[in-house]
Design a protein around this motif. Structure first.
Motif, PDB file in Angstrom:
ATOM      1  N   HIS A   6     -10.757   8.240 -17.237  1.00 49.85           N
ATOM      2  CA  HIS A   6     -10.187   8.361 -15.896  1.00 49.85           C
ATOM      3  C   HIS A   6     -10.327   9.810 -15.454  1.00 49.85           C
ATOM      4  O   HIS A   6     -10.156  10.739 -16.250  1.00 49.85           O
ATOM      5  CB  HIS A   6      -8.722   7.940 -15.865  1.00 49.85           C
ATOM      6  N   THR A  34     -12.973   5.383 -13.984  1.00 50.22           N
ATOM      7  CA  THR A  34     -12.209   5.252 -12.749  1.00 50.22           C
ATOM      8  C   THR A  34     -11.835   6.640 -12.259  1.00 50.22           C
ATOM      9  O   THR A  34     -11.754   7.597 -13.040  1.00 50.22           O
ATOM     10  CB  THR A  34     -10.934   4.410 -12.976  1.00 50.22           C
ATOM     11  N   THR A  36      -9.313   8.987  -9.479  1.00 48.48           N
ATOM     12  CA  THR A  36      -8.198   9.158  -8.553  1.00 48.48           C
ATOM     13  C   THR A  36      -8.413  10.445  -7.766  1.00 48.48           C
ATOM     14  O   THR A  36      -8.816  11.461  -8.344  1.00 48.48           O
ATOM     15  CB  THR A  36      -6.858   9.248  -9.320  1.00 48.48           C
ATOM     16  N   CYS A  41      -1.063   9.626  -7.028  1.00 45.22           N
ATOM     17  CA  CYS A  41      -1.421   8.263  -7.420  1.00 45.22           C
ATOM     18  C   CYS A  41      -1.916   8.167  -8.864  1.00 45.22           C
ATOM     19  O   CYS A  41      -2.228   7.067  -9.338  1.00 45.22           O
ATOM     20  CB  CYS A  41      -2.508   7.717  -6.491  1.00 45.22           C
ATOM     21  N   LEU A  42      -1.994   9.289  -9.548  1.00 43.86           N
ATOM     22  CA  LEU A  42      -2.604   9.302 -10.881  1.00 43.86           C
ATOM     23  C   LEU A  42      -1.907   8.345 -11.843  1.00 43.86           C
ATOM     24  O   LEU A  42      -2.554   7.534 -12.517  1.00 43.86           O
ATOM     25  CB  LEU A  42      -2.602  10.720 -11.446  1.00 43.86           C
ATOM     26  N   ALA A  44      -0.179   5.764 -11.372  1.00 47.92           N
ATOM     27  CA  ALA A  44      -0.339   4.350 -11.024  1.00 47.92           C
ATOM     28  C   ALA A  44      -1.757   3.859 -11.259  1.00 47.92           C
ATOM     29  O   ALA A  44      -1.978   2.651 -11.439  1.00 47.92           O
ATOM     30  CB  ALA A  44       0.048   4.129  -9.560  1.00 47.92           C
ATOM     31  N   GLU A  45      -2.728   4.776 -11.278  1.00 47.87           N
ATOM     32  CA  GLU A  45      -4.131   4.369 -11.313  1.00 47.87           C
ATOM     33  C   GLU A  45      -4.829   4.630 -12.639  1.00 47.87           C
ATOM     34  O   GLU A  45      -5.936   4.135 -12.858  1.00 47.87           O
ATOM     35  CB  GLU A  45      -4.888   5.078 -10.182  1.00 47.87           C
ATOM     36  N   ILE A  46      -4.204   5.392 -13.558  1.00 45.20           N
ATOM     37  CA  ILE A  46      -4.906   5.736 -14.793  1.00 45.20           C
ATOM     38  C   ILE A  46      -5.093   4.531 -15.704  1.00 45.20           C
ATOM     39  O   ILE A  46      -6.063   4.465 -16.468  1.00 45.20           O
ATOM     40  CB  ILE A  46      -4.177   6.875 -15.534  1.00 45.20           C
ATOM     41  N   GLY A  47      -4.206   3.564 -15.612  1.00 49.02           N
ATOM     42  CA  GLY A  47      -4.373   2.316 -16.354  1.00 49.02           C
ATOM     43  C   GLY A  47      -4.513   2.515 -17.852  1.00 49.02           C
ATOM     44  O   GLY A  47      -3.805   3.332 -18.450  1.00 49.02           O
ATOM     45  N   ARG A  66       3.326   6.502 -18.629  1.00 47.66           N
ATOM     46  CA  ARG A  66       2.656   5.448 -17.847  1.00 47.66           C
ATOM     47  C   ARG A  66       1.279   5.108 -18.416  1.00 47.66           C
ATOM     48  O   ARG A  66       0.665   4.146 -17.982  1.00 47.66           O
ATOM     49  CB  ARG A  66       2.507   5.917 -16.391  1.00 47.66           C
TER      50      ARG A  66
END
Length: 318
Positions: A6, A34, A36, A41-42, A44-47, A66
């Motif tokens: 990410h 992916t 960001t 938003c990191l 929520a988006e790092i998954g 997270r």
């Protein structure tokens, strides 16, 4: 298991410090990638990513809550003191040490030359419309005491040697990879300061180095000695530094205790100060390209289970 990468490519970063998506995909190869663009938003988006490449500061400890799979973070700065307080023990942190070495070394040499030839004094005399001559000799044979001998420090030592200077390195280990007249530990700093025509700081800010140069140390410098600081202001006691300057040849500093320096900061008016706004060792042209070379090599090593380059030791602070 395939690594998942990410990238935080912050939209607020300088255009010169943005990543090239095409190059990132080329480096990632078949690994999921992916990106960001908004730091907010990191999390929520790092998954499920286990690798983070970032061009902005992040709270790694908070992020890890997270992102439980996160194992390695690559940053594009050399200094890492902002990341260490919350760095989880099982997350590796690698930095961009070495990217600044060529320009940083040249700036150190330029600053030493300015101090040797009394440029701060001449600028002050010019402001007073005062024709004040001062005849000094070249650098050959003069002594530089350099705090830290990492990428910038080591490269600077080579340039100073080319000018015929003597160099004493002060390092955590008391050793230096580059040939010097002597290398000592920080505990012996006071022993070598009286020899210094120039005191040069390239140390990171750590618990060991913060405030290591205070009033006692500055008093050991000979009248007319000069100081160059290209790494972290916290190495010096600010009040003691300002008080010592009137008897020195000057201070060339690229770093300050508060940045940007407040307009009412008394340091602006320190006698003999030449201030540059934390940009003199950075070269944005090609900077990210060199960071990408570090990341690509580290990604290869990560996949192979090898030791990463520029791996930060949290116990040392660099």
């Amino acid at each position: 298991m395939t690594s998942r990468i990410h990238v935080l490519d912050s939209g607020s970063a300088s255009p010169d410090l943005r990543f090239d998506a095409g190059r990132l995909r080329g480096i990632a190869g078949s690994a999921p990638l992916t990106i960001t663009h908004d730091p907010a938003c990191l999390a929520a988006e790092i998954g499920p990513a286990d690798i983070l490449l970032t061009n902005a500061k992040v709270d790694i400890g908070a992020l890890r809550k997270r992102a439980p799979h996160l194992r390695w973070v690559q940053v594009i700065s050399a200094g890492v003191e902002a990341y260490l307080p919350t760095l989880p023990p099982d997350v590796m942190l690698t930095n961009a040490s070495g990217v600044h070495s060529e320009k940083g070394a040249e700036f150190v040499l330029a600053a030493v030359l300015m101090l040797n030839y009394r440029i701060p004094s001449f600028l002050a005399a010019q402001a007073r419309h005062d024709w004040a001559q001062d005849f000094v000799r070249p650098l050959r044979g003069k002594c530089a005491v350099i705090l830290g001998a990492g990428a910038i420090g080591g490269a600077a030592i080579r340039l100073l040697h080319e000018r015929g200077m003597r160099v004493i390195a002060v390092t955590r280990s008391g050793t230096c990879a580059v040939p010097v007249e002597a290398a000592v530990t920080l505990e012996r700093l006071r022993k070598v300061l009286p020899d210094a025509d120039f005191l040069i700081n390239t140390l990171p800010a750590t618990t060991e180095t913060t405030g290591v140069v205070g009033a006692v140390e500055l008093a050991l410098l000979a009248d007319g000695a000069g100081i160059v600081n290209v790494s972290r202001a916290a190495v010096f006691d600010k009040d003691a530094l300002g008080a010592a300057l009137p008897r020195l040849s000057g201070l060339v500093s690229d770093v300050f205790h508060a940045e940007p320096m407040p307009k009412d900061d008394p340091a602006w008016d320190w006698p003999g100060l030449i201030a540059t706004p934390h940009c003199s060792v950075d070269d944005h042209e090609g900077y990210i390209d060199r960071c990408m070379e570090i990341f690509a090599e580290n990604l290869r090593r990560f996949r192979a289970g090898e030791t990463l380059v520029n791996l930060v030791d949290p116990t040392k602070g660099y």
